[in-house]
Design an enzyme around this catalytic site. Sequence first.
Site, PDB file in Angstrom:
ATOM      1  N   GLY A 160       0.785  -1.231   0.000  1.00  0.00           N
ATOM      2  CA  GLY A 160       0.000   0.000   0.000  1.00  0.00           C
ATOM      3  C   GLY A 160       0.818   1.282   0.000  1.00  0.00           C
ATOM      4  O   GLY A 160       0.331   2.319   0.459  1.00  0.00           O
ATOM      5  N   SER A 161       2.031   1.236  -0.544  1.00  0.00           N
ATOM      6  CA  SER A 161       2.809   2.482  -0.554  1.00  0.00           C
ATOM      7  C   SER A 161       2.191   3.508  -1.512  1.00  0.00           C
ATOM      8  O   SER A 161       2.254   4.713  -1.260  1.00  0.00           O
ATOM      9  CB  SER A 161       4.277   2.226  -0.898  1.00  0.00           C
ATOM     10  OG  SER A 161       4.431   1.857  -2.242  1.00  0.00           O
ATOM     11  N   ASN A 162       1.575   3.031  -2.586  1.00  0.00           N
ATOM     12  CA  ASN A 162       0.878   3.992  -3.469  1.00  0.00           C
ATOM     13  C   ASN A 162      -0.327   4.594  -2.760  1.00  0.00           C
ATOM     14  O   ASN A 162      -0.561   5.801  -2.842  1.00  0.00           O
ATOM     15  CB  ASN A 162       0.472   3.311  -4.780  1.00  0.00           C
ATOM     16  CG  ASN A 162       1.640   3.183  -5.739  1.00  0.00           C
ATOM     17  OD1 ASN A 162       2.044   4.157  -6.370  1.00  0.00           O
ATOM     18  ND2 ASN A 162       2.217   1.996  -5.811  1.00  0.00           N
ATOM     19  N   ARG A 193     -14.882 -15.389 -10.183  1.00  0.00           N
ATOM     20  CA  ARG A 193     -14.363 -14.006 -10.160  1.00  0.00           C
ATOM     21  C   ARG A 193     -15.526 -13.007 -10.142  1.00  0.00           C
ATOM     22  O   ARG A 193     -15.510 -12.011  -9.438  1.00  0.00           O
ATOM     23  CB  ARG A 193     -13.506 -13.810 -11.412  1.00  0.00           C
ATOM     24  CG  ARG A 193     -12.747 -12.509 -11.482  1.00  0.00           C
ATOM     25  CD  ARG A 193     -11.940 -12.436 -12.771  1.00  0.00           C
ATOM     26  NE  ARG A 193     -11.010 -13.535 -12.918  1.00  0.00           N
ATOM     27  CZ  ARG A 193      -9.824 -13.611 -12.314  1.00  0.00           C
ATOM     28  NH1 ARG A 193      -9.422 -12.642 -11.542  1.00  0.00           N
ATOM     29  NH2 ARG A 193      -9.034 -14.646 -12.508  1.00  0.00           N
ATOM     30  N   ARG A 210      -5.230  -9.062  -8.835  1.00  0.00           N
ATOM     31  CA  ARG A 210      -6.234  -9.917  -9.478  1.00  0.00           C
ATOM     32  C   ARG A 210      -6.735  -9.230 -10.739  1.00  0.00           C
ATOM     33  O   ARG A 210      -6.758  -8.003 -10.806  1.00  0.00           O
ATOM     34  CB  ARG A 210      -7.445 -10.112  -8.561  1.00  0.00           C
ATOM     35  CG  ARG A 210      -7.143 -10.694  -7.231  1.00  0.00           C
ATOM     36  CD  ARG A 210      -7.681 -12.072  -7.018  1.00  0.00           C
ATOM     37  NE  ARG A 210      -9.061 -12.248  -7.408  1.00  0.00           N
ATOM     38  CZ  ARG A 210      -9.543 -13.406  -7.888  1.00  0.00           C
ATOM     39  NH1 ARG A 210      -8.755 -14.429  -8.054  1.00  0.00           N
ATOM     40  NH2 ARG A 210     -10.817 -13.523  -8.204  1.00  0.00           N
ATOM     41  N   ILE A 211      -7.132 -10.032 -11.688  1.00  0.00           N
ATOM     42  CA  ILE A 211      -7.743  -9.470 -12.891  1.00  0.00           C
ATOM     43  C   ILE A 211      -9.208  -9.166 -12.564  1.00  0.00           C
ATOM     44  O   ILE A 211      -9.869  -9.951 -11.881  1.00  0.00           O
ATOM     45  CB  ILE A 211      -7.630 -10.485 -14.046  1.00  0.00           C
ATOM     46  CG1 ILE A 211      -6.155 -10.641 -14.426  1.00  0.00           C
ATOM     47  CG2 ILE A 211      -8.460 -10.067 -15.245  1.00  0.00           C
ATOM     48  CD1 ILE A 211      -5.892 -11.752 -15.401  1.00  0.00           C
ATOM     49  N   LEU A 212      -9.680  -8.018 -13.028  1.00  0.00           N
ATOM     50  CA  LEU A 212     -11.081  -7.657 -12.771  1.00  0.00           C
ATOM     51  C   LEU A 212     -11.980  -8.269 -13.838  1.00  0.00           C
ATOM     52  O   LEU A 212     -11.599  -8.363 -15.012  1.00  0.00           O
ATOM     53  CB  LEU A 212     -11.237  -6.137 -12.777  1.00  0.00           C
ATOM     54  CG  LEU A 212     -10.599  -5.403 -11.593  1.00  0.00           C
ATOM     55  CD1 LEU A 212     -10.600  -3.894 -11.843  1.00  0.00           C
ATOM     56  CD2 LEU A 212     -11.312  -5.728 -10.288  1.00  0.00           C
ATOM     57  N   ASN A 259      -4.838   1.993 -13.307  1.00  0.00           N
ATOM     58  CA  ASN A 259      -3.927   1.007 -12.715  1.00  0.00           C
ATOM     59  C   ASN A 259      -2.501   1.526 -12.866  1.00  0.00           C
ATOM     60  O   ASN A 259      -2.215   2.321 -13.753  1.00  0.00           O
ATOM     61  CB  ASN A 259      -4.055  -0.324 -13.462  1.00  0.00           C
ATOM     62  CG  ASN A 259      -3.129  -1.399 -12.897  1.00  0.00           C
ATOM     63  OD1 ASN A 259      -2.993  -1.535 -11.679  1.00  0.00           O
ATOM     64  ND2 ASN A 259      -2.477  -2.159 -13.759  1.00  0.00           N
ATOM     65  N   HIS A 316       1.455  -0.001 -13.300  1.00  0.00           N
ATOM     66  CA  HIS A 316       2.200  -1.227 -13.600  1.00  0.00           C
ATOM     67  C   HIS A 316       3.692  -0.900 -13.563  1.00  0.00           C
ATOM     68  O   HIS A 316       4.120   0.105 -14.128  1.00  0.00           O
ATOM     69  CB  HIS A 316       1.797  -1.744 -14.986  1.00  0.00           C
ATOM     70  CG  HIS A 316       2.527  -2.986 -15.368  1.00  0.00           C
ATOM     71  ND1 HIS A 316       2.254  -4.206 -14.796  1.00  0.00           N
ATOM     72  CD2 HIS A 316       3.554  -3.193 -16.225  1.00  0.00           C
ATOM     73  CE1 HIS A 316       3.066  -5.112 -15.296  1.00  0.00           C
ATOM     74  NE2 HIS A 316       3.869  -4.523 -16.164  1.00  0.00           N
ATOM     75  N   SER A 332       4.055   2.713 -15.471  1.00  0.00           N
ATOM     76  CA  SER A 332       3.013   3.216 -16.377  1.00  0.00           C
ATOM     77  C   SER A 332       1.693   3.293 -15.632  1.00  0.00           C
ATOM     78  O   SER A 332       1.287   2.328 -14.984  1.00  0.00           O
ATOM     79  CB  SER A 332       2.811   2.241 -17.546  1.00  0.00           C
ATOM     80  OG  SER A 332       4.032   1.924 -18.185  1.00  0.00           O
ATOM     81  N   GLN A 376       9.472   2.539  -7.710  1.00  0.00           N
ATOM     82  CA  GLN A 376       8.395   3.052  -6.833  1.00  0.00           C
ATOM     83  C   GLN A 376       8.546   4.540  -6.522  1.00  0.00           C
ATOM     84  O   GLN A 376       7.546   5.235  -6.349  1.00  0.00           O
ATOM     85  CB  GLN A 376       8.310   2.216  -5.563  1.00  0.00           C
ATOM     86  CG  GLN A 376       7.639   0.860  -5.861  1.00  0.00           C
ATOM     87  CD  GLN A 376       6.723   0.390  -4.757  1.00  0.00           C
ATOM     88  OE1 GLN A 376       7.191   0.101  -3.671  1.00  0.00           O
ATOM     89  NE2 GLN A 376       5.434   0.296  -5.030  1.00  0.00           N
TER      90      GLN A 376
HETATM   91  C1  GRF Z   1       3.542  -1.464  -7.468  1.00  0.00           C
HETATM   92  O1  GRF Z   1       4.857  -1.691  -7.878  1.00  0.00           O
HETATM   93  C2  GRF Z   1       2.603  -1.416  -8.635  1.00  0.00           C
HETATM   94  O2  GRF Z   1       3.203  -0.953  -9.792  1.00  0.00           O
HETATM   95  C3  GRF Z   1       2.202  -2.857  -8.799  1.00  0.00           C
HETATM   96  O3  GRF Z   1       2.109  -3.347  -7.481  1.00  0.00           O
HETATM   97  C4  GRF Z   1       2.981  -2.604  -6.635  1.00  0.00           C
HETATM   98  C5  GRF Z   1       2.175  -2.099  -5.464  1.00  0.00           C
HETATM   99  O4  GRF Z   1       2.972  -1.482  -4.526  1.00  0.00           O
HETATM  100  N1  GRF Z   1       0.975  -2.951  -9.548  1.00  0.00           N
HETATM  101  P1  GRF Z   1       2.365  -0.849  -3.193  1.00  0.00           P
HETATM  102  O5  GRF Z   1       1.531  -1.934  -2.526  1.00  0.00           O
HETATM  103  O6  GRF Z   1       1.552   0.338  -3.584  1.00  0.00           O
HETATM  104  O7  GRF Z   1       3.566  -0.496  -2.381  1.00  0.00           O
END
Ligand code: GRF
Length: 229
Positions: free
Chosen positions: A13-15, A66, A92-94, A108, A110, A137, A175
């Site tokens: 969850g760092s994002n 799913r 997971r794929i939605l 999303n 990636h 991306s 990141q």
């Molecule tokens: C990130 O590297 C993102 O690109 C990928 O999963 C990771 C999630 O990182 N889809 P975090 O849990 O937000 O730290």
Amino acid sequence: MTLKLAVLASGRGSNLATFIKRARQGRLEADIVLVLSNNPAAPALELARQAGIATWSDDHRVYGSREDFDRNMLEAIARVGADTVALAGYMRILSAPFIQAFPGRILNIHPALLPAFPGGHSLRDALDYGARLSGCSVHFVDEKMDNGPLVIQAAVPLYNEEQQDDEARLHARIQEYEHRIYPQALQWLAEGRLRLEGRKVRLLPSAQPGFVLSAPAGAGLVCPPLEKF
Ligand code: GRF
């Protein structure tokens, strides 16, 4: 317009942490109304709780399909009235009905420069391939994995020489940029500045004066760096 944001996360969850911080600072016009996970032990859920954000989680493995799992997520999202969904490490794929419920409103991130290295092993794949640049991306989500229209990308070098790269080092480097480009993409969405034109995303000019769309000269990234010759 302020986003009513639901965040889907399976891991650290760092994002998500970056969204919370930016929203508090008033730099991201988003009200994070729900954090959902298919992993009830995801640290991202704890992060949300500590920030006073409602959470929903369930183990996807107990569901028959799913679609069943996604239907429950959709109901939880509908209860809080979220209008936008950000996938932040959601592994997971939605299903198609989920994606169709939020046309042009699911983003999303990636950890690669799409369309190179899609899928769940993009860091390892870029290293094994010997790529010199990878990155991250942010894209709109469509029904194919890591495929939808690209909003913003950042390039990051891979080092094969003096310092042997590994997945952890590369991920940390990527990141740093994820945490910059993902809030930016969401803010553009909040400002209504992302126009989908087929596969392409057009960034509309800012209402702020001084907005310049072109990249500065010499903005390219070269790896390994050029030597004088
Ligand atoms: C990130 O590297 C993102 O690109 C990928 O999963 C990771 C999630 O990182 N889809 P975090 O849990 O937000 O730290």
